[in-house]
Design an enzyme around this catalytic site. Sequence first.
Site, PDB file in Angstrom:
ATOM      1  N   CYS A  23     -10.302 -33.383  17.085  1.00 11.09           N
ATOM      2  CA  CYS A  23     -10.205 -33.464  15.629  1.00 11.09           C
ATOM      3  C   CYS A  23     -10.837 -32.226  15.000  1.00 11.09           C
ATOM      4  CB  CYS A  23     -10.897 -34.727  15.115  1.00 11.09           C
ATOM      5  SG  CYS A  23     -12.664 -34.769  15.469  1.00 11.09           S
ATOM      6  N   CYS A  26     -14.218 -30.900  16.264  1.00  6.50           N
ATOM      7  CA  CYS A  26     -14.173 -30.013  17.432  1.00  6.50           C
ATOM      8  C   CYS A  26     -13.833 -28.586  16.998  1.00  6.50           C
ATOM      9  CB  CYS A  26     -13.122 -30.509  18.421  1.00  6.50           C
ATOM     10  SG  CYS A  26     -13.355 -32.202  18.992  1.00  6.50           S
ATOM     11  N   ASP A 497      14.090  -4.574  -4.151  1.00  9.93           N
ATOM     12  CA  ASP A 497      14.458  -3.159  -4.117  1.00  9.93           C
ATOM     13  C   ASP A 497      15.991  -3.102  -4.165  1.00  9.93           C
ATOM     14  OD1 ASP A 497      14.276  -0.322  -3.574  1.00  9.93           O
ATOM     15  OD2 ASP A 497      15.009  -0.838  -1.567  1.00  9.93           O
ATOM     16  N   ASP A 701      12.825  -3.088   2.442  1.00 13.85           N
ATOM     17  CA  ASP A 701      13.155  -2.771   3.830  1.00 13.85           C
ATOM     18  C   ASP A 701      11.930  -2.577   4.710  1.00 13.85           C
ATOM     19  OD1 ASP A 701      12.184  -0.309   3.101  1.00 13.85           O
ATOM     20  OD2 ASP A 701      14.133   0.676   3.066  1.00 13.85           O
ATOM     21  N   ASP A 705       9.358   0.747   0.899  1.00  5.80           N
ATOM     22  CA  ASP A 705       8.779  -0.173  -0.075  1.00  5.80           C
ATOM     23  C   ASP A 705       7.423  -0.704   0.366  1.00  5.80           C
ATOM     24  OD1 ASP A 705      11.201  -0.174  -1.746  1.00  5.80           O
ATOM     25  OD2 ASP A 705      12.085  -1.180  -0.028  1.00  5.80           O
TER      26      ASP A 705
END
Length: 812
Positions: A23, A26, A497, A701, A705
């Site tokens: 859980c 841990c 873009d 791309d 960018d």
Amino acid sequence: MPDTVTPQNRTVRTALKIGGMHCAGCVNSIQDHVGALGGVTKCEVNLASEKATLEFDPKITDLKSIEKAVEEIGYKVVYEKLTVKIENMTDSSDAQKLEKKLGSINGIQHASANFGNGKIVLEYNPTLVSLADIRKAITGSRYSIGREDYVTFADSEATKFKKLFFLGLGFAIPVLLFGYQEYVPFIPLHGSATAAYLVFSCASIVQFVVGWRFYAGAYRIGKMKSANMDTLIVTGTTTAYLFSVANTFPTPNWNHIYYDASALVVVFVMLGKYLETKTKGKTSSLVQKMIELQPRTAKIRRDGQELEVPVETIKPGDVLIVRPGEKIPVDSLVLGGNSAVDESMVTGESVPLNKKTGDLVVGGTVNMEGMLVIRAERVGSDTVLAQIIKLVEDAMGRKPPMQKMVDKVSGYFAFAIIAIALATFVAWYTLTPGIHQISASLIPAVAIMVVACPCALGLATPTAVMVGMSKAAQNGVIFKDGMSLEMLGKVKTIVFDKTGTLTSGKPTVTDVISLKQSMSGKIIGEDKVLEVAAIAEKNSEHPLAKSIVQYAINMKIQLGKSDSFFAVPGKGVRAVYDGNNILVGSPGFVQDEGINIESAQRISNQLQEKGKTVILVVWCETLIGLVALIDTPKSSARPAIQYLQKMGIKTVMLTGDNQSTAKFVADDIGIMTVFANVLPSAKSDVIQSLQKNGPVAMVGDGINDAPALTSADIGIAIGSGTDIALEAGNVILIRDDLMDVVSAIETSRKTVSKIKQNLFYAFGYNVVLVPIAGLGLLYPAIAGLAMAASSVSVTSSSLLLKRWSPPSKKKK
């Protein structure tokens, strides 16, 4: 994932598979303890994938020290087991050499080769070394691989839980039969001391043999001054067990014997752990399926012969033969043949794609029809499939903000439940008179500790994230981390873009216009304008430049080599050829360089109104002509924009192109907001201004960018064919299809919705059943069954995502 090192600070990034977690308690314990080690800069533990993602300084600490730290607090670093049949070992020295070579590989913990049976048994960390790496090491030593027996840790754990469940069930049945004599009065020895001692013996085996791992877990979490599911189970069942023991000896008092309250809880929880382990394994099954996509062998053409060789021995440049129905071994270029290739598992494209000479094919995809002759281009970790697997595995190890918050809350959960159980015991003890005071107080308190389920809380988020990421990958979308998966569905604005994103990125030259300038008594014609432009653009990587150069080559124009070249990003280029200065670029760039552009203004405006990009050409400080190009929108652009707008998302175009051309394209595909004439360096400023109205995603791309993709809340990078490992984006689209932007957002929203659903169930389960248990209306054995069912239900709920498909995909 294999070790990676960032050169700036020499930080090692790696992952370890951790066994024994139950859980969020841990998870927090491992993160706190390992994170406190000197040199460890990051430790993130994922409960669902059972992996710890680490970053550490190798000058200060190493992997062995980290593994030791994990084991110090009672958990273990998991090693998978692999048995490989080696076909051509000649003697025991071969076995020793192979054993030594494999044992030296980072990630292989143990290697044992046996010449007698021709097998080698390996224990290895799958996050550090892959099966492909192991096979390559074996075949690289000139041995042939026969049969492989691969046993995962999840499978071995599920088998252990299954055996313990049946063992516990066998000893719990007598406890149940003798404990409810009013329902089965025909059973011999009912109500006798002998029966009580028999029940004690059976319950003790269940408590301390079947349930031993709960005690071990409670002890190790206790050393960390923390608590988890093991703490609750051990505290609750041991209390009921000891109370029953006190009423068994020396003379049994059947009215106060509750061995069933402890034994059945342990059995039901063991059943729950078995089912949970099986369902958790299914949440990450996609990665294993993708690993299995690559074929084991390939047919290679050498010296006029066709040979079958292991895939791991293929090198770039090798010529391969792929027949119908066979898988393409590695990323390759088609040299001959024509066929349809099913790329659905890798790219999400459901329709087989036609492949012919000159096309690229992806390793792991299936050749459907004709025979293909291909040349290996990318092998090993460079293939698309390997990149996808690495990206998905990395992403699954990174927590979304929602999961971090839940883990923090869950860390205090067990302590809160223990406090509630103690308060309940005191309340019942105070309000219950008579001889049944202790038993009446004990049963509700035990039921509270047993019914409470921190597992469900801990699994609610990571299981949904893992399935969501797997579903996204199946549809050609890779989320690099959990934060991206959670955040993308919240975006209010998406910025695109233009060139290469909304448009095809392959502009075509439509017009070459001469301004009829005279030099040395000659009128400069269209051919000369094109020649000058192409010479200047020859060294440029810009799509417009490449199109101009290619067009000049197609027109049979001989291109000389410029003496110097300088590119001005987003504007144009300067060059010197044969001692003469050349300027090629946008009208604004040329004008800024002091050149009068009035003679080209009218023609330029007319071309731009038709959606064309205009490039001016200046030679010897004289404007000699124009080149016009058009870049048509992608077929997926308009439907994607329409879909996004229906989803309530604002769409924006951001481009360095001129206003007229940008508006023409925007009008064509339906975008209302356009920012044109924006230099790459200024795109980040536009993104930041849009972020004032909410989260913003940027689609580009991933190269030109990069600043804008980084500035946006979520950067979406479009992969180009086989190049998908883009650094700039948080989300990667494997295919050049803008409808995948829509499916990425749909997947994000659906996954977050599933997380919220799981959390509502997990919290609601505890909020409802803990008070019911506290009121004495829930017997501990039933509480144990409910607790086991809760974590399985949450995991199963996440698995339902596998049946879901993005609505936009269904309508295509």
